[in-house]
Design an enzyme around this catalytic site. Structure first.
Site: not given
Lengths: 375, 375
Positions: B91, B271
């Site tokens: 991320d 996720d």
């Protein structure tokens, strides 16, 4: 169920033996990983098998409290409950009553105490300890003993030892009376030699137990805060009075050099929380002595923990394991526990090979020289 | 590096796709286990492979703080450091700055904050986020975005979205300028659609990012406390404006029924910390809905957690896992983490098979009917 003495070292008392139990054969000398709650802390039974552990230890005191005997009985014993199908040794609960329980009161009948979980009043007797271990269905059950503290005067040590002998007889009586009923006629029973630091008391305790003829003998009352030389003396004072054809077990010990020292004194079996407990605090054993993985010096260290690391752990750098430890990731406790047990079990395998080759002293000296070189 | 749309369901927008990355091929729809510190919490990479995880997620914010980029750089990136050699998505750090850091101040340049470990003042900019992710060497890097809170008025959402678009351009500019230098020219880059609950803003954000032509698109600003129907609306408002030939990723989501709902809306990747986080608190997913393993009702329960449990966990009874959990044994967190990820990854595999067989709706309805039947 039998113990076979395969070979004795020509320069020391080190022994190479084989113990056959209902759940498998154990090559001695051996280290037994501790599985207090039914499995070795942080590890999956698949990993304990991968480590080549031949036998693990379960704690009678803890398992009786939680999950309780009714649960374990439903699964036909600790093997069925934990899914570990290799040998299990259970302790008698005596040491945990001594080290964990509160408001302990020892009488002829047994030990009254408040348990460490909810403080409930309980009582352990020789008979109850044997009954619990019968339900647990361990391959080796330990007799219920009284563990005197260190230091302790000769009067206390004498009375304590006499109590332990009387309790041993009650354990034996319970087994004789209940073995057919318990459906667990294949359990071995080990007596525990007490006597604190007094050579004549160790001798007396050993002889009284041997006269009762148990399947094996443990040296207890060690690892209770005494200096290392007293620990070794307790072993030296007991072993000459134990029969050569029965296994000998030093309870709750020790460091790698201590294990080799005691193997040289003729001890066959060991158990200790040390390798897994220190693992959870970041300590890893190596051939160059223990290292603290959280230390700054390992920040960029690309090497595995030790050149003999198992591939399951050796794939990771010290740097990565340090990162996991500092980040409080549970994987770090797993990796260090696995590594340390691999180190201890590997040490035993090397010791067995050295005894077979009649070069135990050379092996021990070489190990110690390197282990202590950097300290 | 490419995405291939293999099949679209005839009754829903569900897609069956294939994403090729430098470290391997990913069959979509897929759930990505979260490995915040470089590995999925409590699990060994061998187990994550055994689970069939095709890709895991690493957290830029955490890894930049600890162990730090200099360490990871020495190992040639996160793959080398963690020894995980399958695909990794990182991320941007934006969400963690938003959710973990203190004294956060957003400016055109980036975000100033005090980190959650030692409170040190730091700054994340679009360029720095891309630089960190370049060092991490992930297969998929996320653009640095601003994540508006929920609720948030249309004015804030509009300004935030405009900032995210300008930052996306700066991320792209950094990649174009530095890709050859970073030695990491094979990284994919995904833009993040923002716009809060406003349909026209979601459309605008999607179109502005698509015009910049990224390798994939995520829907961000969900799972920030909004009601479930707003989460689904955000997905519905964004996906029609995303190209069919690029992967779509819903960030930080969700429960099993939510995942199926979003797959039906055309999302390819997910996720979430949910399966591993709740595992550490004793919750296990089953086909009959989640169960709390510490509950008294499982005290004597001989069954595995679920009929679809992996053998690695299915060998244990609910009774034994409950015992481990109550005894605070770390193995319980391992077993439940493994089990829950197996459940989530199995759900994805079943969804892929259902889309291939053009019976996704039937599969989803049957799953939900049983999952909710007991609640």
């Amino acid at each position: 169920m039998s113990f076979t003495l395969l070979k004795t070292d020509s320069k020391t008392k080190a022994r190479r033996g084989r113990l056959v139990t209902p759940h498998g054969t154990i090559e001695t000398p051996i280290f037994m990983p501790v599985g207090t709650q039914g499995m070795v802390k942080t590890l999956h039974p698949e990993e304990v098998e991968l480590l080549g552990a031949q036998i693990i230890l379960g704690n009678t005191y803890h398992l009786n409290l939680r999950p309780g005997l009714d649960v374990i009985e439903k699964f036909g014993g600790l093997h069925g409950f934990s899914t570990w199908d290799k040998p299990i040794l259970t302790d008698s609960g005596g040491f945990q009553v001594w080290s964990l329980a509160k408001l302990r009161k020892i009488t002829e009948e047994g030990v009254r105490f408040s348990n460490h979980i909810d403080g409930a009043k309980m009582m352990f007797t020789p008979e109850f300890s044997m009954q619990i271990q019968s339900v647990l269905g361990s391959d080796i059950a330990m007799l219920f003993d009284e563990c005197p503290p260190y230091p302790c005067d000769e009067k206390y040590a004498t009375e304590s030892l006499e109590l332990t002998t009387r309790w041993a007889q009650r354990c034996k009586d319970w087994v004789v009376a209940n073995e057919p009923k318990s459906g667990n006629g294949k359990q071995m029973h080990f007596g525990i030699v007490q006597g604190s630091i007094y050579a004549d008391l160790r001798e007396r305790s050993a002889k009284e137990l041997v006269a009762m003829d148990f399947d094996g003998y443990a040296i207890g009352g060690v690892s209770v805060g005494e200096p290392e030389h007293e620990m070794f003396r307790a072993i030296e004072n007991a072993t000459p009075h134990l029969p050569a054809d029965k296994p000998r077990y030093a309870m709750g010990l020790g460091t790698p050099p201590q294990l080799l020292e005691m193997i040289g004194q003729g001890v066959d079996m060991f158990d200790c929380v040390l390798p897994t407990r220190v693992a959870r605090h970041g300590l890893a054993y190596t051939l160059d002595g223990p290292i603290h993985i959280k230390n700054k010096q390992f920040e960029f260290d690309e090497r595995p923990l030790c050149e003999t690391s198992h591939p399951h752990v050796a794939r990771f750098s010290r740097s990565f394991i340090r990162h996991l430890f500092r980040s409080k990731e549970l994987l770090s406790a797993r990796l260090l526990s696995f590594h340390n047990l691999h180190f201890f079990l590997g040490l035993m395998a090397d010791a067995r090979a050295a005894i077979e080759a009649d070069r135990f002293t050379e092996f021990k000296d070489a190990f110690n020289a390197r282990y202590h070189a950097k300290s």
